[in-house]
Write an enzyme that holds these catalytic residues in place. Structure first.
Site, PDB file in Angstrom:
ATOM      1  N   LYS A  74      49.177 108.529 -60.934  1.00  8.96           N
ATOM      2  CA  LYS A  74      48.640 107.475 -60.189  1.00  8.96           C
ATOM      3  C   LYS A  74      47.577 106.912 -60.820  1.00  8.96           C
ATOM      4  O   LYS A  74      46.711 107.525 -61.187  1.00  8.96           O
ATOM      5  CB  LYS A  74      48.584 107.775 -58.987  1.00  8.96           C
ATOM      6  N   SER A 149      50.828 104.233 -50.770  1.00  3.86           N
ATOM      7  CA  SER A 149      50.427 103.646 -51.935  1.00  3.86           C
ATOM      8  C   SER A 149      50.878 103.964 -53.039  1.00  3.86           C
ATOM      9  O   SER A 149      50.711 103.346 -54.285  1.00  3.86           O
ATOM     10  CB  SER A 149      48.855 103.520 -51.845  1.00  3.86           C
ATOM     11  N   SER A 173      50.088 108.123 -48.231  1.00  9.17           N
ATOM     12  CA  SER A 173      50.520 107.734 -49.315  1.00  9.17           C
ATOM     13  C   SER A 173      51.461 108.441 -50.230  1.00  9.17           C
ATOM     14  O   SER A 173      51.838 108.012 -51.447  1.00  9.17           O
ATOM     15  CB  SER A 173      49.121 107.051 -50.265  1.00  9.17           C
TER      16      SER A 173
HETATM   17  N1  GLN Z   1      49.224 103.381 -45.753  1.00  7.20           N
HETATM   18  C1  GLN Z   1      47.873 104.012 -45.735  1.00  7.20           C
HETATM   19  C2  GLN Z   1      46.487 103.037 -45.787  1.00  7.20           C
HETATM   20  O1  GLN Z   1      47.126 101.756 -46.004  1.00  7.20           O
HETATM   21  C3  GLN Z   1      47.645 105.112 -46.236  1.00  7.20           C
HETATM   22  C4  GLN Z   1      47.027 105.010 -47.793  1.00  7.20           C
HETATM   23  C5  GLN Z   1      46.705 106.443 -48.461  1.00  7.20           C
HETATM   24  O2  GLN Z   1      47.216 107.459 -48.174  1.00  7.20           O
HETATM   25  N2  GLN Z   1      46.291 105.964 -49.480  1.00  7.20           N
HETATM   26  O3  GLN Z   1      45.481 103.289 -45.504  1.00  7.20           O
END
Ligand code: GLN
Length: 471
Positions: A74, A149, A173
């Site tokens: 990532k 994400s 994420s």
């Molecule tokens: N969807 C969550 C957010 O928008 C989690 C993001 C993540 O785990 N990096 O914060």
């Protein structure tokens, strides 16, 4: 069943393909990266280096623990000498001078890093829509999000472009995109994998996680990557088991599993997810596990807790992007103007929203009302879970309330997007390990994830149990 061709586990691949396995793995991976490029899973591909390393590995007599494991990383995890941007304009032009500890360790063990995966800007999002490089797309229906994400990482694994991908999981994420793409997403116990070299979003919640098509590969990666790192003070001096052996040994074990009642009764639960939970509760009981409904009355508060704590920490962590030290710098006549213009032009909409929210909850007038309360509520949640783990070895719940959503559905309704995280943020707030397993499908043929959590440092139990479901 997945409709895509993917790699088998690494050990099987090595057994099937013999000494040239790394070379053919790189060839196949590069071919698939080309084939699926419209899904926008990769920002960068390191083809030449991957080929060279594969040749070198193929010529070595002694096999390394991750001999030729094809890995996508990532774009918020540092790889020395490579661009690192967290999919943000503000980091355009930045190259990392060092590698994350996890990257360093898997490389040493023979992994082949094949490129950088697309993601939401600074890992903030649930759909991989908020990337400077454009959205990544769901392989089962390109009009849908792959989840976020770590969307690019999940897409790459689901379509066999890589064997394994590294993501980061601050509020789900890794698990949520894994669920939307029909692959396995695992977030270890906080502190088990070093965060050194992971771009900070919310430091008390962030954890590097692993996306894969089978538990064996996850166990192999954990066995070399986990463990104390002097560069990360929150990494824990825990004795790292040989996860690979443990998952083989413990497959026959029977577990006591608590099913979180409030999640299966959740008002936003899609009927197909409810049906999948029901089906698996019955399958697991038939397999000899003991399942009982348990209650987590704080469920309605976990997203508010998460949003307050995550944005508060993010507002502090993102203060460092000022146009002076990293990446993008706007033209300006004064220092102050340069700061303002750089951040105005460099950050996307969602990141700005989080910074504003975080700054607000930390401001002197509201600190007690929001931030301190969220911390207290977090402690209550941890205590509650600790009590549950005195009686149950695992907790079971869906990964997401519904299958993948269409790209753009929440652009005007950010709070509704945050609510998608209701089942995943629990594990981050509590620092416990959690895994999303691709066990079910919606009526429309979209993947659904079922999630299991264990108490902190019971990772090998969680992985063993997970492995047993795929035999
Ligand atoms: N969807 C969550 C957010 O928008 C989690 C993001 C993540 O785990 N990096 O914060």
């Amino acid at each position: 069943m997945s409709k895509f061709k993917t790699f088998p586990s690494l050990w099987r691949w090595l057994e099937e393909r013999g000494p040239k396995a790394p070379i053919s793995a790189v060839d196949i991976a590069l071919r698939r990266i080309e084939e699926y490029k419209d899904l926008n899973a990769f920002i960068d591909v390191w083809a030449e280096e991957a080929r060279q390393l594969a040749e070198q590995l193929a010529s070595e007599k002694k096999k390394k623990p991750l001999h030729g494991l094809i890995v996508g990383v990532k774009d918020n995890i540092a790889v020395a000498g490579k661009p690192l941007t967290a999919a943000s304009k503000i980091l355009q032009g930045y190259k990392s001078p060092f590698s994350a500890t996890v990257v360093e360790r898997i490389k040493k063990a023979g992994a082949i890093l094949i490129g950088r995966n697309n993601c939401d800007e600074f890992a903030m999002g649930s759909g991989n829509e908020y990337s400077y490089y454009g959205p990544s797309r769901n392989p089962y229906n390109p009009a849908l999000v792959p989840g976020g994400s770590s969307g690019g990482s999940a897409v790459a694994v689901a379509t066999g472009q890589v064997m394994v991908a590294l993501g980061s999981d601050t509020g789900g994420s890794v698990r949520q995109p894994a669920a939307y793409c029909g692959v396995i997403g695992y977030k270890p116990t906080y502190g088990l994998l070093s965060r050194y070299g992971l771009i900070a979003f919310a430091s008390s919640l962030d954890q590097i996680g692993i996306i894969a098509n089978n538990v064996e590969d996850i166990a192999a990666v954990m066995s070399v990557a986990a463990g104390k790192d002097p560069m990360d003070a929150t990494s824990v001096p825990f004795k790292i088991p040989n996860f690979v052996e443990e998952i083989i040994d413990a497959r026959q074990q029977k577990f006591k599993i608590g099913v979180i009642k409030e999640t299966v009764e959740h008002k936003d639960l899609h009927p197909d997810v409810a049906a999948a939970m029901e089906k698996w509760i019955s399958i697991l009981s038939k397999k000899g596990h003991t399942l009982e409904y348990v209650s987590l009355p704080l469920l309605d508060y976990v997203v508010p807790m998460y949003q307050i704590i995550a944005t508060a920490e993010a507002s502090a962590n993102l203060a460092r992007y000022d146009g002076v030290r990293y990446g993008y710098r706007a033209e300006a006549d004064s220092l102050e103007e340069m700061y303002i213009k750089t951040r105005t032009e460099g950050f996307g909409m969602e990141v700005k929203r989080r910074i504003m929210m975080g700054t607000f909850v930390l401001s002197s007038g509201f600190y007690d009302a929001y931030y301190m309360r969220a911390l207290r509520a977090r402690r209550l949640l941890v205590n509650y879970l600790n009590d549950l783990f005195k009686q149950y070895e695992l907790l079971m719940l869906p990964t997401t309330p519904a299958p993948a959503f269409p790209i753009g559905s929440f652009t005007q309704r950010p709070v509704e997007m945050y609510l998608v995280d209701v089942f995943t943020v629990i594990a981050n707030l509590a620092g416990i390990p959690a895994i999303s397993l691709p066990l079910a499908w919606s009526k429309d043929g979209l993947p659904l994830g079922i999630q299991f959590m264990s108490k902190a440092f019971d990772d090998s139990k969680l992985l063993s149990f997970s492995a047993s479901l795929f035999n």
